[in-house]
Motif scaffolding. Structure first.
Motif, mmCIF file in Angstrom:
data_model
loop_
_atom_site.group_PDB
_atom_site.id
_atom_site.type_symbol
_atom_site.label_atom_id
_atom_site.label_comp_id
_atom_site.label_asym_id
_atom_site.label_seq_id
_atom_site.Cartn_x
_atom_site.Cartn_y
_atom_site.Cartn_z
ATOM 1 N N GLY A 43 35.828 32.914 39.959
ATOM 2 C CA GLY A 43 36.906 32.733 40.930
ATOM 3 C C GLY A 43 37.618 34.005 41.329
ATOM 4 O O GLY A 43 37.923 34.214 42.514
ATOM 5 N N GLY A 44 37.888 34.874 40.361
ATOM 6 C CA GLY A 44 38.583 36.123 40.677
ATOM 7 C C GLY A 44 37.771 37.027 41.582
ATOM 8 O O GLY A 44 38.311 37.711 42.455
ATOM 9 N N TYR A 45 36.464 37.028 41.374
ATOM 10 C CA TYR A 45 35.596 37.852 42.222
ATOM 11 C C TYR A 45 35.565 37.328 43.652
ATOM 12 O O TYR A 45 35.484 38.109 44.605
ATOM 13 N N LEU A 46 35.618 36.014 43.805
ATOM 14 C CA LEU A 46 35.641 35.443 45.154
ATOM 15 C C LEU A 46 36.921 35.848 45.890
ATOM 16 O O LEU A 46 36.891 36.154 47.081
ATOM 17 N N TYR A 63 36.515 43.905 41.705
ATOM 18 C CA TYR A 63 36.543 43.850 40.241
ATOM 19 C C TYR A 63 37.929 43.551 39.662
ATOM 20 O O TYR A 63 38.035 42.848 38.653
ATOM 21 N N LEU A 64 38.974 44.071 40.268
ATOM 22 C CA LEU A 64 40.309 43.897 39.679
ATOM 23 C C LEU A 64 40.699 42.425 39.519
ATOM 24 O O LEU A 64 41.022 41.985 38.407
ATOM 25 N N PRO A 65 40.680 41.613 40.577
ATOM 26 C CA PRO A 65 41.003 40.195 40.389
ATOM 27 C C PRO A 65 39.930 39.471 39.577
ATOM 28 O O PRO A 65 40.223 38.515 38.854
ATOM 29 N N GLY A 66 38.681 39.937 39.688
ATOM 30 C CA GLY A 66 37.605 39.305 38.926
ATOM 31 C C GLY A 66 37.821 39.432 37.430
ATOM 32 O O GLY A 66 37.731 38.446 36.682
ATOM 33 N N LEU A 67 38.110 40.638 36.972
ATOM 34 C CA LEU A 67 38.332 40.876 35.549
ATOM 35 C C LEU A 67 39.634 40.234 35.072
ATOM 36 O O LEU A 67 39.703 39.694 33.966
ATOM 37 N N ILE A 71 35.751 41.166 27.833
ATOM 38 C CA ILE A 71 35.822 40.944 29.278
ATOM 39 C C ILE A 71 35.030 42.000 30.060
ATOM 40 O O ILE A 71 34.306 41.669 31.001
ATOM 41 N N LEU A 72 35.166 43.272 29.681
ATOM 42 C CA LEU A 72 34.458 44.316 30.415
ATOM 43 C C LEU A 72 32.946 44.181 30.264
ATOM 44 O O LEU A 72 32.195 44.419 31.213
ATOM 45 N N GLN A 73 32.507 43.781 29.066
ATOM 46 C CA GLN A 73 31.067 43.588 28.849
ATOM 47 C C GLN A 73 30.552 42.378 29.620
ATOM 48 O O GLN A 73 29.379 42.334 30.000
ATOM 49 N N TRP A 74 31.405 41.417 29.843
ATOM 50 C CA TRP A 74 31.008 40.235 30.606
ATOM 51 C C TRP A 74 30.996 40.494 32.103
ATOM 52 O O TRP A 74 30.084 40.070 32.803
ATOM 53 N N GLY A 75 32.048 41.160 32.591
ATOM 54 C CA GLY A 75 32.265 41.186 34.032
ATOM 55 C C GLY A 75 32.228 42.522 34.725
ATOM 56 O O GLY A 75 32.465 42.593 35.936
ATOM 57 N N LEU A 76 31.920 43.621 33.993
ATOM 58 C CA LEU A 76 31.959 44.932 34.639
ATOM 59 C C LEU A 76 30.741 45.788 34.320
ATOM 60 O O LEU A 76 29.922 46.066 35.201
#
Length: 198
Positions: free
Chosen positions: A106-109, A146-150, A163-168
């Motif tokens: 959702g954050g990435y969208l 990335y900012l809202p996604g993370l 979180i960084l390993q999952w989403g960045l």
């Protein structure tokens, strides 16, 4: 650099006023939504994870369409996704619509919307006519994704999770390649437009 009132690529092609302009804009919105949906499903084998072309399409459309038409396009895409159509990278017949959009992606969208408007605004200032400036614009757009996604991942699953390993970090190599591709593409298209007019 051009002024804040400079043209974006979509404005340099085809009709510029009247009914023909409105028709062109409507066609571009529909075409842009289709491109976003198709690009989200394209997976290119890459280390450490496959690369989807969704972010490339988002950022390129933002730059080519400008902030207003880009916003209309990305919001149209989001609305279609919210209605349950399978248009997102990780959506499927089993996971789609608002329930999917409120999940980990959702954050990435939300970032897609922010990045589209930002790229459109920077393109209007002429950043899309130079490879270096376009690369900088793409970097700004990528950060806005990335900012809202993370942040959303951390809020949803807890900041004690990796979180960084999952989403960045797994996506940085692919994003760098997409950034380079888009940074070369838009200025090249502008040169073609200029040559065609010459």
């Amino acid at each position: 650099m051009s002024t804040a009132h400079g043209m974006v690529l979509s404005e340099a092609l085809g009709p510029r006023d009247g009914t023909a302009l409105r028709i062109k804009q409507a066609v571009l919105v529909v075409l842009g939504i289709a491109v976003l949906a198709i690009a989200a499903k394209i997976k290119v084998p890459m280390w450490p994870v496959p690369v989807t072309m969704g972010t490339f399409a988002v950022l390129s459309i933002g730059a080519a369409y400008g902030p207003r038409l880009g916003l209309a396009t990305i919001l149209g895409y989001m609305i279609i996704g919210a209605l349950g159509f399978d248009v997102f990278a990780g959506s499927s017949a089993e996971a789609a619509g608002l329930s999917y959009m409120m999940g980990g992606t959702g954050g990435y969208l939300l970032g897609y919307v922010l990045a589209t408007v930002a790229l459109g605004a920077l393109a209007r200032r002429g950043w899309d006519k130079s490879v270096l400036w376009m690369a900088a614009a793409m970097a700004v757009g990528t950060v806005l994704i990335y900012l809202p996604g993370l942040y959303w991942l951390g809020t949803l699953y807890g900041w004690d999770k990796p979180i960084l390993q999952w989403g960045l970090t797994p996506f940085l190599v692919g994003d760098a390649l997409k950034l380079a591709l888009a940074a070369a593409l838009l200025p090249a298209l502008w040169k073609l437009v200029g040559t065609a007019r010459g």
